[in-house]
Motif scaffolding. Structure first.
Motif, PDB file in Angstrom:
ATOM      1  N   ALA A 127      11.075 -89.049 150.756  1.00 43.22           N
ATOM      2  CA  ALA A 127      12.192 -89.172 151.698  1.00 43.22           C
ATOM      3  C   ALA A 127      11.860 -88.519 153.038  1.00 43.22           C
ATOM      4  O   ALA A 127      12.142 -89.087 154.109  1.00 43.22           O
ATOM      5  CB  ALA A 127      13.454 -88.563 151.098  1.00 43.22           C
ATOM      6  N   ILE A 128      11.256 -87.347 152.992  1.00 40.46           N
ATOM      7  CA  ILE A 128      10.886 -86.643 154.230  1.00 40.46           C
ATOM      8  C   ILE A 128       9.841 -87.447 154.990  1.00 40.46           C
ATOM      9  O   ILE A 128       9.959 -87.667 156.202  1.00 40.46           O
ATOM     10  CB  ILE A 128      10.379 -85.216 153.922  1.00 40.46           C
ATOM     11  N   GLU A 187      10.308 -93.286 160.233  1.00 40.98           N
ATOM     12  CA  GLU A 187      11.416 -93.904 160.971  1.00 40.98           C
ATOM     13  C   GLU A 187      11.585 -93.296 162.356  1.00 40.98           C
ATOM     14  O   GLU A 187      12.009 -93.974 163.297  1.00 40.98           O
ATOM     15  CB  GLU A 187      12.714 -93.773 160.172  1.00 40.98           C
ATOM     16  N   LYS A 188      11.239 -92.017 162.501  1.00 38.07           N
ATOM     17  CA  LYS A 188      11.338 -91.338 163.798  1.00 38.07           C
ATOM     18  C   LYS A 188      10.065 -91.518 164.617  1.00 38.07           C
ATOM     19  O   LYS A 188       9.901 -90.900 165.664  1.00 38.07           O
ATOM     20  CB  LYS A 188      11.646 -89.858 163.582  1.00 38.07           C
ATOM     21  N   LYS A 212      11.850 -86.158 147.065  1.00 35.84           N
ATOM     22  CA  LYS A 212      12.123 -85.477 148.333  1.00 35.84           C
ATOM     23  C   LYS A 212      10.943 -85.621 149.288  1.00 35.84           C
ATOM     24  O   LYS A 212      11.129 -85.851 150.486  1.00 35.84           O
ATOM     25  CB  LYS A 212      12.441 -84.001 148.102  1.00 35.84           C
ATOM     26  N   GLN A 227       9.164 -90.642 154.795  1.00 35.56           N
ATOM     27  CA  GLN A 227       9.749 -91.887 155.290  1.00 35.56           C
ATOM     28  C   GLN A 227      10.621 -91.637 156.518  1.00 35.56           C
ATOM     29  O   GLN A 227      10.618 -92.404 157.471  1.00 35.56           O
ATOM     30  CB  GLN A 227      10.559 -92.587 154.194  1.00 35.56           C
ATOM     31  N   SER A 228      11.348 -90.529 156.510  1.00 32.35           N
ATOM     32  CA  SER A 228      12.177 -90.171 157.653  1.00 32.35           C
ATOM     33  C   SER A 228      11.307 -89.951 158.897  1.00 32.35           C
ATOM     34  O   SER A 228      11.659 -90.366 160.005  1.00 32.35           O
ATOM     35  CB  SER A 228      12.989 -88.911 157.341  1.00 32.35           C
ATOM     36  N   LEU A 229      10.140 -89.315 158.719  1.00 33.71           N
ATOM     37  CA  LEU A 229       9.228 -89.087 159.845  1.00 33.71           C
ATOM     38  C   LEU A 229       8.613 -90.399 160.334  1.00 33.71           C
ATOM     39  O   LEU A 229       8.322 -90.544 161.523  1.00 33.71           O
ATOM     40  CB  LEU A 229       8.143 -88.078 159.449  1.00 33.71           C
ATOM     41  N   GLU A 246      11.359 -81.320 157.601  1.00 34.28           N
ATOM     42  CA  GLU A 246      10.609 -82.333 158.335  1.00 34.28           C
ATOM     43  C   GLU A 246       9.635 -81.674 159.310  1.00 34.28           C
ATOM     44  O   GLU A 246       8.492 -82.112 159.447  1.00 34.28           O
ATOM     45  CB  GLU A 246      11.553 -83.264 159.094  1.00 34.28           C
ATOM     46  N   GLU A 276      17.105 -83.421 165.766  1.00 36.46           N
ATOM     47  CA  GLU A 276      17.167 -84.449 164.739  1.00 36.46           C
ATOM     48  C   GLU A 276      16.253 -84.158 163.563  1.00 36.46           C
ATOM     49  O   GLU A 276      16.387 -84.764 162.518  1.00 36.46           O
ATOM     50  CB  GLU A 276      16.791 -85.815 165.331  1.00 36.46           C
ATOM     51  N   LEU A 277      15.304 -83.247 163.719  1.00 37.64           N
ATOM     52  CA  LEU A 277      14.385 -82.924 162.629  1.00 37.64           C
ATOM     53  C   LEU A 277      14.918 -81.758 161.817  1.00 37.64           C
ATOM     54  O   LEU A 277      15.298 -80.723 162.360  1.00 37.64           O
ATOM     55  CB  LEU A 277      13.006 -82.562 163.169  1.00 37.64           C
ATOM     56  N   SER A 278      14.900 -81.936 160.515  1.00 33.18           N
ATOM     57  CA  SER A 278      15.300 -80.845 159.626  1.00 33.18           C
ATOM     58  C   SER A 278      14.155 -79.824 159.564  1.00 33.18           C
ATOM     59  O   SER A 278      13.011 -80.154 159.918  1.00 33.18           O
ATOM     60  CB  SER A 278      15.582 -81.386 158.227  1.00 33.18           C
TER      61      SER A 278
END
Length: 180
Positions: free
Chosen positions: A146-147, A153-154, A143, A149-151, A114, A109-111
């Motif tokens: 976004a990265i 959320e995870k 960007k 914030q994604s971390l 990320e 799930e991690l890019s």
């Protein structure tokens, strides 16, 4: 721990001078984790060692650690007389790596971005700001945000606010084995 599928005896590595060396064993897991296992006899590793050899041995371990290896040392006496201690220490060290392999979904799930940002956050040893990510990787502010914030959320980072704005992020929990 299962089987010896990922265990390699007399594994060749190179030091910082590109000199060939051999680890007694290397545990090379499919998730990329690398553990060097050394079986040290008192006679050959300590008693007969001069200051230069002692210094080189410490530098070699530090170099390998810096290159992403986790180094484990066992005395030959413990291997012969106290194998349960060796077994417990191996399980303690290898367990997280093996458990992580069973949970590949989180890793997938991690890019790549990320993973790099999360690795940078852990290596700082303090909070990380979007500015730090922008400087290190050259990403746009959008960007970076976004990265990060994604971390969040995870549940791998936690946002720290100053008033109404998020100003920095801190790592959560223990070091994620998915980065090994």
């Amino acid at each position: 721990m299962g089987n010896f599928e990922h265990l390699h005896p007399e594994y060749e590595i190179y030091d910082w001078n590109r000199r060939s060396q051999f680890l007694d064993f290397a545990f090379l897991h499919e998730n990329g984790g690398r553990i060097g296992i050394e079986c040290d006899g008192f006679q050959s590793h300590i008693k007969d060692m001069d200051r230069e050899k002692f210094s080189y041995a410490l530098n070699r371990d530090s170099f390998l650690t810096g290159m992403g290896w986790k180094m484990l040392h066992f005395s030959f006496d413990d291997i012969q007389k106290r194998p349960e201690v060796c077994r417990m220490l191996l399980q303690l060290s290898l367990g997280p790596m093996i458990m992580e392999a069973a949970n590949r979904t989180v890793r997938s799930e991690l890019s790549p971005e990320e993973k790099e940002v999360l690795r940078a956050a852990w290596s700082l040893g303090k909070t990380i700001r979007p500015k730090d990510v922008r400087i290190k990787y050259g990403f746009s502010h959008r960007k970076c945000s976004a990265i990060l914030q994604s971390l969040v959320e995870k549940r791998l980072l936690r946002a720290i606010t100053s008033g109404t704005y998020i100003c920095k992020y801190e790592t959560l929990g223990e070091f994620p084995t998915l980065l090994l």
